[in-house]
Design an enzyme around this catalytic site. Structure first.
Site: not given
Length: 563
Positions: A78, A119-120, A466
Site C-alpha cells: 500500500d 503488509c495490510d 489508509s
C-alpha cells in the site's frame, strides 16, 4: 489425516515418489503435513524479512512432529502503490492471497496451514482463508517497523505523506522533504502506527487466530525468532487436537475484535476486513455493529495517526494483551477460545503493564469518550458509510460539495491550493467496482493535513482510507458511483450535512431528478484480473468480497434442489 489422501495406499506411490524427491523420508511423509504460506517479497520492508522468520517456524513444526511444506503468495504494498494505478490492486490482492492459500492447501490435501503476513491485505487474507477452509491453522504477523527519527523526533511513513502536503504549501523545502523521506523507514517491518497492518494484527490476536503476544513483537526484535518456533509447535498441537478456525470466528469474537479496533482508534479498513472474515465463516455480522460498539467504547490507546505513540511503544507498554485486559475489566469483552488452547481471558490475565507507561490509559479516564467509528446513512449513502472520528474533535460538518471524479483529480486540486476551509470534498468512482479496487485516499488526506486543512474540511468517498488517514473523513459510501449510487449524482456546490450523532449524511439537492441524466462510465479495464474483479466484487457494505459465503451456498443449493 487429510493428507492421507495423497500419501497412503499402494495407489499413492507416484505421489510419495514426488514427495521423496523434495527430500522427505518415510517418517516425514507419514506425519501431519502443514502448509506454510509465505507472503515474502523484497519489494517492501513490510514483508522482506518473512523468509527469515519462516525458518524457526518450520523448525518448530518439525520438532513437534509435523512436516512443513512452504508455498509463496503475493503482496501489493500500500505505501508504495498509494496514489497510483497500483493501489487499485491492493484490496483485490486480499482476494488473490485468500484464494492462493485455499488452493495450495486444498490442492495438496494438507492437515493445517499457517500464513506469514506483513503488509495490510495479506493479514485479513490469512484469516479469510482459515475461515473458508475451516481446518487447524493460524496467521502470524511479521511485526511492526521501528520508528524512524528526524531531528530527534520519532516518525513513520505518515509524516512523509504529510510532508508532501507541507511542501506544496511551501511550509518546507525540497531538502527538508528529502530528509524526512530518508529517515522514516529504518528497516524491516510494516508501517509503525495504528494503521491497517497493526490494527489487523490486533484483530487476529483478538479473534484467537494468532497466538497472544506474537504479533506485537516488532519485526527486528531478538525475541521474534523464538516466538516463531513456539508458533510452529502450537500449530502441530492444533492439528492433533482437531481445533479448526471457525471455532474461533464467532459473533462474540468478531464483536471483541471490533471493540479492540474501536478502543485503539484503528483503521477503518478493519470494517471491510471483519465483514469479509465473517462472510467467509458464515457468521451474520454487519456494519451497524461498529456504530453500536463505538458509541459504548472509549479510546484508551494513544496511538498514531491521531495519537503520540507507535506499535513498538505499545509492545513495551504491555501489548495487545494489556488492551484486552483493560477492556475485559470494564466488561466490554466476551471470553472466547484461541489457537493457544487457552481462552482469551486466560491469555489476557497474563498482561504485564510496564510501570509508568503512557500508551494505554485507564478505561475510566479515556483519551476520548467514544470510539473511532461512526456508521452513517442518508440520501447520499442508503447502504451506509464509515466515518473515521479519531483525531477530529467535531462530530458534525456542513458545507458545499467539491466534486472530483478520481483521486488523481482531487490530489492535483489540493496541491494547487484550490480547496478552501468549509469545503466537503467528494471523490467518486473509486469504489470496489468503479476504481476498480477501492483505492485508499492517504495521499489526499495527508496533503490536506500537511497544508493545515485537516480540521477545516470534510472528505467523503466511495473509496477507502489508509489507517494513517485522519481528519473528518467518510469512506465506503454505498452504493458506489459505478453502481449508480447517489454519490454519482452530486454536483459542485450541493450543500452536504454530516452528523455523526444522528448517523446522517445528507444533501438538500434533489438527486433523483438528476437520475435520468446519469450514464455509467465505461469500464476502466475490459480484460485481465482487474476487469474480473470489477465484475465479481460485492458492495463495500458487504466487505467488498468476490467469494460466495457458506450461507449463500447453502441457500443456493437448497433453492436448486427445490427447482
Amino acid at each position: 489425516m487429510r493428507s492421507d489422501q495423497i500419501k497412503k495406499g499402494t495407489d499413492r506411490a507416484p505421489a510419495r515418489a514426488m514427495l521423496r524427491a523434495t527430500g522427505l523420508n518415510d517418517k516425514q511423509i507419514a506425519q501431519p503435513m502443514i502448509a506454510v504460506v509465505n507472503t515474502w517479497s523484497d519489494v517492501t520492508p513490510c514483508n522482506m524479512h518473512l523468509r527469515d522468520l519462516a525458518r524457526p517456524l518450520k523448525e518448530g513444526i518439525r520438532d513437534a512432529g509435523g512436516t512443513p511444506v512452504e508455498f509463496g503468495s503475493i503482496v501489493v504494498t500500500d505505501g508504495i502503490s498509494m496514489g497510483s494505478e497500483g493501489m487499485k490492486c491492493s484490496l483485490m490482492s486480499r482476494e488473490v492471497v485468500t484464494d492462493s492459500i485455499e488452493l495450495a492447501t486444498r490442492g495438496h490435501c494438507l492437515d493445517g496451514v499457517v500464513t506469514l503476513v506483513g503488509c495490510d491485505k495479506t493479514i485479513p487474507a490469512g484469516a479469510m482463508a482459515l475461515a473458508r477452509l475451516d481446518i487447524p491453522g493460524m496467521v502470524i504477523y511479521g511485526g511492526s517497523i521501528m520508528p524512524g527519527v528526524h531531528k530527534g523526533i520519532p516518525i513513520t511513513i505518515q509524516e512523509v505523506f504529510e510532508a508532501v502536503g507541507a511542501r506544496a504549501a511551501d511550509k518546507i523545502d525540497d531538502e527538508e522533504l528529502k530528509a524526512v523521506e530518508s529517515s522514516a523507514c529504518p528497516g524491516a517491518g510494516a508501517c509503525g502506527g495504528q494503521f491497517t497492518a497493526n490494527t489487523m494484527a490486533q484483530v487476529l490476536t483478538t479473534l484467537g487466530l494468532s497466538p497472544m503476544g506474537v504479533n506485537d513483537i516488532p519485526a527486528v526484535h531478538p525475541d521474534k525468532a523464538e516466538a516463531m518456533y513456539a508458533c510452529g509447535k502450537i500449530l502441530v498441537q492444533q492439528v492433533k487436537d482437531g481445533q479448526s478456525a471457525r471455532r474461533m470466528i464467532t459473533l462474540d469474537s468478531l464483536r471483541n475484535a471490533a471493540t479492540v479496533v474501536t478502543a485503539t482508534a484503528g483503521s477503518t479498513n478493519a470494517v471491510l476486513h471483519l465483514l469479509a472474515i465473517a462472510r467467509e465463516a458464515g457468521v451474520e455480522f454487519n456494519i451497524d455493529e461498529f456504530d453500536q460498539i463505538s458509541r459504548s467504547t472509549p479510546i484508551i490507546a494513544d496511538l498514531k495517526p491521531a495519537g503520540r505513540f507507535m506499535a513498538p511503544d505499545l509492545f513495551l507498554a504491555g501489548g495487545t494483551r494489556l488492551v484486552i485486559e483493560k477492556l475485559r475489566e470494564a466488561g466490554r469483552m466476551v471470553n472466547a477460545p484461541t489457537v493457544s488452547g487457552k481462552s482469551l481471558f486466560e491469555e489476557a490475565a497474563q498482561a504485564e503493564e510496564s510501570p509508568g507507561q503512557q500508551v494505554v490509559v485507564p478505561f475510566d479516564r479515556p483519551l476520548e469518550m467514544r470510539g473511532g467509528f461512526g456508521i452513517l446513512y442518508g440520501n447520499i449513502a442508503p447502504e451506509g458509510c464509515v466515518a473515521k472520528l479519531a483525531g477530529h474533535g467535531e462530530f458534525s460538518f456542513s458545507g458545499p460539495a467539491r466534486v472530483y471524479e478520481s483521486e488523481e483529480e482531487c490530489f492535483q486540486a489540493v496541491q494547487n491550493r484550490e480547496i478552501n476551509k468549509g469545503d466537503v470534498i467528494v471523490i467518486r468512482n473509486e469504489g470496489p467496482r468503479g476504481g476498480p479496487g477501492m483505492r485508499e485516499m492517504l495521499a489526499v488526506t495527508a496533503a490536506l493535513v500537511g497544508q493545515g486543512l485537516g480540521d477545516d474540511v470534510a472528505l467523503m468517498t466511495d473509496g477507502r482510507f489508509s489507517g494513517a488517514s485522519y481528519g473528518f473523513v467518510i469512506g465506503h459510501i454505498a452504493p458506489e458511483a459505478a453502481n449508480g449510487g447517489p454519490i454519482a449524482l452530486l454536483r459542485e456546490g450541493d450543500m452536504i450535512t454530516i452528523d455523526v450523532d444522528k448517523r446522517v449524511i445528507d444533501t438538500d439537492a434533489d438527486l433523483e431528478s438528476r437520475r435520468c441524466e446519469w450514464q455509467p462510465r465505461k469500464p476502466a479495464y475490459t480484460s485481465g484480473a482487474l476487469a474480473k474483479y470489477a465484475y465479481m466484487v460485492s458492495s463495500a457494505s458487504e466487505g467488498a468480497v468476490t467469494s460466495f459465503p457458506p450461507l449463500m451456498n447453502d441457500q443456493t443449493n437448497e433453492s436448486e434442489t427445490q427447482e
